[in-house]
Enzyme design. Structure first.
Site, mmCIF file in Angstrom:
data_model
loop_
_atom_site.group_PDB
_atom_site.id
_atom_site.type_symbol
_atom_site.label_atom_id
_atom_site.label_comp_id
_atom_site.label_asym_id
_atom_site.label_seq_id
_atom_site.Cartn_x
_atom_site.Cartn_y
_atom_site.Cartn_z
ATOM 1 N N SER A 152 -34.208 -10.263 -3.580
ATOM 2 C CA SER A 152 -32.910 -10.837 -3.916
ATOM 3 C C SER A 152 -32.717 -12.266 -3.406
ATOM 4 O O SER A 152 -31.714 -12.899 -3.742
ATOM 5 C CB SER A 152 -31.786 -9.955 -3.346
ATOM 6 O OG SER A 152 -31.801 -8.685 -3.955
ATOM 7 N N CYS A 252 -33.019 -17.845 -16.703
ATOM 8 C CA CYS A 252 -33.816 -16.864 -17.455
ATOM 9 C C CYS A 252 -33.346 -15.442 -17.149
ATOM 10 O O CYS A 252 -33.196 -14.613 -18.056
ATOM 11 C CB CYS A 252 -35.295 -17.015 -17.108
ATOM 12 S SG CYS A 252 -36.026 -18.617 -17.493
ATOM 13 N N GLU A 377 -33.675 -7.339 -11.679
ATOM 14 C CA GLU A 377 -32.859 -8.440 -12.199
ATOM 15 C C GLU A 377 -31.443 -8.436 -11.610
ATOM 16 O O GLU A 377 -30.454 -8.689 -12.289
ATOM 17 C CB GLU A 377 -32.841 -8.425 -13.725
ATOM 18 C CG GLU A 377 -34.241 -8.614 -14.301
ATOM 19 C CD GLU A 377 -34.264 -8.703 -15.795
ATOM 20 O OE1 GLU A 377 -33.280 -9.155 -16.383
ATOM 21 O OE2 GLU A 377 -35.285 -8.323 -16.389
ATOM 22 N N GLY A 378 -31.397 -8.139 -10.313
ATOM 23 C CA GLY A 378 -30.129 -8.155 -9.588
ATOM 24 C C GLY A 378 -29.669 -6.771 -9.213
ATOM 25 O O GLY A 378 -29.341 -5.966 -10.073
#
Length: 398
Positions: A152, A252, A377-378
């Site tokens: 992260s 992205c 992606e988070g």
């Protein structure tokens, strides 16, 4: 009173209770139906076996087929890309993930990460070299950002690129990279003396290797790899010239997260449909369990969250098409839709009872896949903090 207000509303559609199909254009429906039919023919009959074996056989053939229907880099323009709308891309992601999260990940990483990075930040020569083959599925791409000890906090990445004359020399490792061991080009992000830069790395370059990661219990029908860069020497024209700093990879990721907002609802829909079908035929105490109040309450709650999530995805798609979608709004969508999709899967499992853990039904496969989607992606926590900062103006990341 208008003529429209005097007309009787259309019949209630259990598959589209909010009537969202009425907001779609014929071209949107055509894209959705094309992807749905492809997934029904090429994925659904085999995906349980792929998942059980932990393999995605024929991935290059699947990529070429996805290219032939315009699903790779479909929201990009030029270079053989379809130039589809954001809503159309979202509908495709929903249908792909209704089949399996691994298939949607293949498409997301190809189009929204690797191709998007080259399309937005690459030179014209890089675009001409890579994008047409990637759009056709002849070249598979991957995206190297996450590292073994760096998730992260990408600003702390250790992969480093140093100048040696006019060349660049890359050294480092990336982890949890979808498509890595089947890719022909890797978009790799690395620290340099001038800041974080992106590189288009041909995977046959000496010093580059991509060992596949095994023993996964999630995204098993997907190729996941480590990238090892052992003094990989690249010419000066391998660097993406259009960006320096974290805004490159983060933009992205925002584009890819948008696809997840839709895709998660595909996995949820698959589980919801399995639960509805099961409730109509499974009998207990002399009648189908779908006729009991507690089961109907579960199904109603699942339907509400499923179609609220799809409505949210539609709204964000319209904003993206209008050029008004903000990264915080993407975080809103990913946080809500993945979290609710997992809950729908878990509730579906309770309706199917013991059969819910069987690969003869899609529920447990989707539930375990979504555990990966929840954090890649988070993570939940990162998206909460993105929204927390947006709401308060205070940065709680550190």
């Amino acid at each position: 009173m208008s003529t429209a207000s005097r007309q009787a509303p259309p019949p209630f559609d259990p598959e589209d209770p909010l009537g969202l199909d009425d907001t779609l254009e014929p071209e949107d429906l055509a894209v959705r139906d094309t992807v749905r039919e492809w997934a029904a023919d090429r994925v659904l009959p085999y995906v349980a076996e792929w998942y059980e074996s932990g393999e995605l056989p024929g991935v290059r053939d699947l990529a070429r087929e996805l290219g032939s229907i315009g699903a790779l880099g479909m929201s990009l323009t030029g270079y053989g890309c379809a130039g589809a709308s954001a809503v159309q891309y979202g509908l495709a992601c929903l249908e792909l993930e209704a089949a399996d999260s691994g298939i949607r990940s293949l498409v997301s990483v190809q189009g929204s990460l690797a191709m998007y990075a080259i399309h937005r930040f690459g030179s014209e020569e890089q675009k001409q070299r890579w994008l047409p083959g990637m759009a056709a599925g002849e070249i598979i791409g991957c995206f190297g950002l996450t590292e073994p000890d760096i998730g992260s906090d990408p600003a702390s990445m250790r992969t480093y690129a140093k100048k040696d004359g006019t060349d660049w020399v890359l050294t480092g490792r990336k982890m949890w990279i979808t498509n890595g061991s089947v890719a022909g080009v890797a978009v790799v992000w690395a620290r340099t003396d001038e800041g974080i830069r992106g590189f288009a790395v041909p995977t046959d370059t000496p010093g580059f290797s991509a060992p596949e990661i095994k023993h996964k219990w999630s995204l098993r029908a997907s190729v996941t790899s480590e990238l090892v860069l052992d003094e990989v020497r690249l010419p000066a024209d391998a660097v993406l010239p259009g960006v320096t700093g974290l805004k490159g990879p983060l933009s992205c990721l925002s584009h890819a997260r948008y696809g997840i907002v839709w895709g998660a609802m595909g996995a949820a829909r698959s589980c919801f449909e399995a639960a509805v079908d099961y409730s109509r035929t499974r009998e207990q105490f002399g009648r189908p369990i779908g006729g009991f109040q507690l089961t109907q309450a579960k199904l109603a709650d699942m339907a509400v969250e499923l179609h609220k999530g799809i409505l949210l995805a539609h709204h964000l798609g319209r904003r993206m098409d209008a050029g008004r979608l903000r990264p915080e709004q993407v975080s809103f969508g990913k946080l809500n839709n993945v979290r609710e999709a997992i809950e729908i899967c878990r509730t579906a499992r309770t309706i199917l009872g013991a059969n819910g853990i069987s690969l003869e039904y899609p529920v447990m496969r989707h539930a375990t896949n979504l555990e990966s989607v929840l954090t890649y992606e988070g993570t939940v926590e990162m998206h909460q903090l993105v929204l927390g900062k947006a709401l308060t103006g205070l940065d709680a990341f550190r």
